[in-house]
Motif scaffolding. Sequence first.
Motif, short mmCIF file in Angstrom:
data_model
loop_
_atom_site.label_atom_id
_atom_site.label_comp_id
_atom_site.label_asym_id
_atom_site.label_seq_id
_atom_site.Cartn_x
_atom_site.Cartn_y
_atom_site.Cartn_z
N ASP A 31 4.41 -59.09 38.58
CA ASP A 31 5.84 -59.36 38.55
C ASP A 31 6.13 -60.75 37.99
O ASP A 31 7.07 -60.94 37.22
N LEU A 32 5.32 -61.72 38.36
CA LEU A 32 5.54 -63.09 37.90
C LEU A 32 5.43 -63.23 36.39
O LEU A 32 6.16 -63.98 35.76
N ILE A 33 4.49 -62.49 35.80
CA ILE A 33 4.27 -62.63 34.36
C ILE A 33 5.11 -61.65 33.55
O ILE A 33 5.50 -61.95 32.42
N ALA A 34 5.44 -60.49 34.11
CA ALA A 34 6.17 -59.47 33.35
C ALA A 34 7.63 -59.82 33.13
O ALA A 34 8.24 -59.34 32.18
N ASN A 35 8.20 -60.64 33.98
CA ASN A 35 9.61 -60.99 33.83
C ASN A 35 9.90 -61.77 32.55
O ASN A 35 11.05 -61.90 32.16
N LYS A 36 8.88 -62.28 31.90
CA LYS A 36 9.08 -63.03 30.66
C LYS A 36 9.31 -62.12 29.47
O LYS A 36 9.74 -62.57 28.42
N HIS A 37 8.99 -60.83 29.62
CA HIS A 37 9.01 -59.90 28.49
C HIS A 37 9.97 -58.75 28.74
O HIS A 37 10.32 -58.46 29.87
N ARG A 38 10.37 -58.09 27.65
CA ARG A 38 11.09 -56.82 27.75
C ARG A 38 10.04 -55.73 27.62
O ARG A 38 9.35 -55.66 26.61
N ILE A 39 9.92 -54.90 28.63
CA ILE A 39 8.86 -53.90 28.65
C ILE A 39 9.45 -52.50 28.56
O ILE A 39 10.32 -52.13 29.33
N PHE A 53 7.70 -49.90 36.81
CA PHE A 53 8.55 -50.73 35.95
C PHE A 53 9.94 -50.14 35.95
O PHE A 53 10.09 -48.92 35.90
N PRO A 54 11.01 -50.86 35.93
CA PRO A 54 11.02 -52.30 36.07
C PRO A 54 10.70 -52.70 37.50
O PRO A 54 10.85 -51.91 38.43
N PHE A 55 10.27 -53.90 37.67
CA PHE A 55 9.85 -54.38 38.98
C PHE A 55 11.04 -54.52 39.91
O PHE A 55 12.13 -54.85 39.48
N ARG A 56 10.78 -54.29 41.18
CA ARG A 56 11.82 -54.44 42.19
C ARG A 56 11.30 -55.33 43.31
O ARG A 56 11.07 -54.87 44.42
N PRO A 57 11.12 -56.63 43.06
CA PRO A 57 10.54 -57.49 44.09
C PRO A 57 11.38 -57.60 45.34
O PRO A 57 10.85 -57.75 46.43
N ASP A 58 12.71 -57.49 45.22
CA ASP A 58 13.54 -57.58 46.42
C ASP A 58 13.27 -56.42 47.36
O ASP A 58 13.22 -56.59 48.58
N GLU A 59 13.08 -55.23 46.79
CA GLU A 59 12.75 -54.07 47.63
C GLU A 59 11.40 -54.27 48.31
O GLU A 59 11.21 -53.89 49.45
N TRP A 60 10.44 -54.87 47.59
CA TRP A 60 9.12 -55.09 48.17
C TRP A 60 9.21 -56.09 49.31
O TRP A 60 8.56 -55.94 50.33
N ARG A 61 10.01 -57.13 49.13
CA ARG A 61 10.16 -58.12 50.19
C ARG A 61 10.80 -57.50 51.42
O ARG A 61 10.41 -57.78 52.55
N LEU A 62 11.80 -56.64 51.21
CA LEU A 62 12.43 -55.96 52.33
C LEU A 62 11.44 -55.02 53.03
O LEU A 62 11.40 -54.94 54.25
N ALA A 63 10.62 -54.32 52.23
CA ALA A 63 9.62 -53.43 52.82
C ALA A 63 8.61 -54.24 53.63
O ALA A 63 8.18 -53.83 54.70
N ARG A 64 8.24 -55.42 53.12
CA ARG A 64 7.30 -56.29 53.84
C ARG A 64 7.93 -56.76 55.15
O ARG A 64 7.26 -56.79 56.18
N PHE A 65 9.21 -57.14 55.12
CA PHE A 65 9.90 -57.57 56.32
C PHE A 65 9.92 -56.43 57.35
O PHE A 65 9.63 -56.64 58.53
N ALA A 66 10.25 -55.23 56.89
CA ALA A 66 10.30 -54.08 57.79
C ALA A 66 8.91 -53.79 58.35
O ALA A 66 8.77 -53.44 59.52
N GLN A 67 7.89 -53.97 57.53
CA GLN A 67 6.52 -53.73 57.99
C GLN A 67 6.15 -54.73 59.09
O GLN A 67 5.54 -54.35 60.08
N MET A 68 6.52 -55.98 58.91
CA MET A 68 6.17 -57.00 59.89
C MET A 68 6.86 -56.77 61.22
O MET A 68 6.27 -56.92 62.28
N TRP A 69 8.15 -56.39 61.18
CA TRP A 69 8.92 -56.28 62.41
C TRP A 69 8.87 -54.91 63.06
O TRP A 69 9.02 -54.79 64.26
#
Length: 157
Positions: free
Chosen positions: A110-118, A77-93
């Motif tokens: 990540d989808l549900i946690a963005n609604k709250h302050r954690i 926390f906090p979530f970093r979905p952009d970093e995960w997407r980049l890591a996934r892209f790097a993993q694929m290529w």
Amino acid sequence: MKIVSITIAGTCNVNYGPGGWACILRHGESASERVGGSPCTTKRGMELQAVFEGLQALREPCLVFLNSDNEYLLNGFPFRPDEWRLARFAQMWKRLPDRLPDRDLWMKLDLIANKHRIQRQYITGTFFHPDKARCDKLAEAHAAQFLDVSCWAALLD
């Protein structure tokens, strides 16, 4: 904004096998317990599932105090979905190994946690926390229900 405390626990009897999770939600004087498990899982997966189920139980955006003794979870926390997407892209290529274990659970969370302050609250092993002790007992009891189920048989279903 409501203030809610969520205390979680997850357990797995072996490195990969039957496991259970539990969470206790507190708002003011009221409390609610939720439990579950899986015949084939990991401790890390059960901890993530406990957080997901606790947050999913909230009907409106809240200030959430998340209590756990799992540093891996709290450091996510906090979530970093952009970093995960980049890591996934790097993993694929680049054919890199998976850098984020339990990615599916993190993305679902990540989808549900963005609604709250954690707010993260680390519970050390030397400090007795009654909700944490209760969650541990509930998770272990639920995991024990799956001891007779073969993990490999569950994968075949």
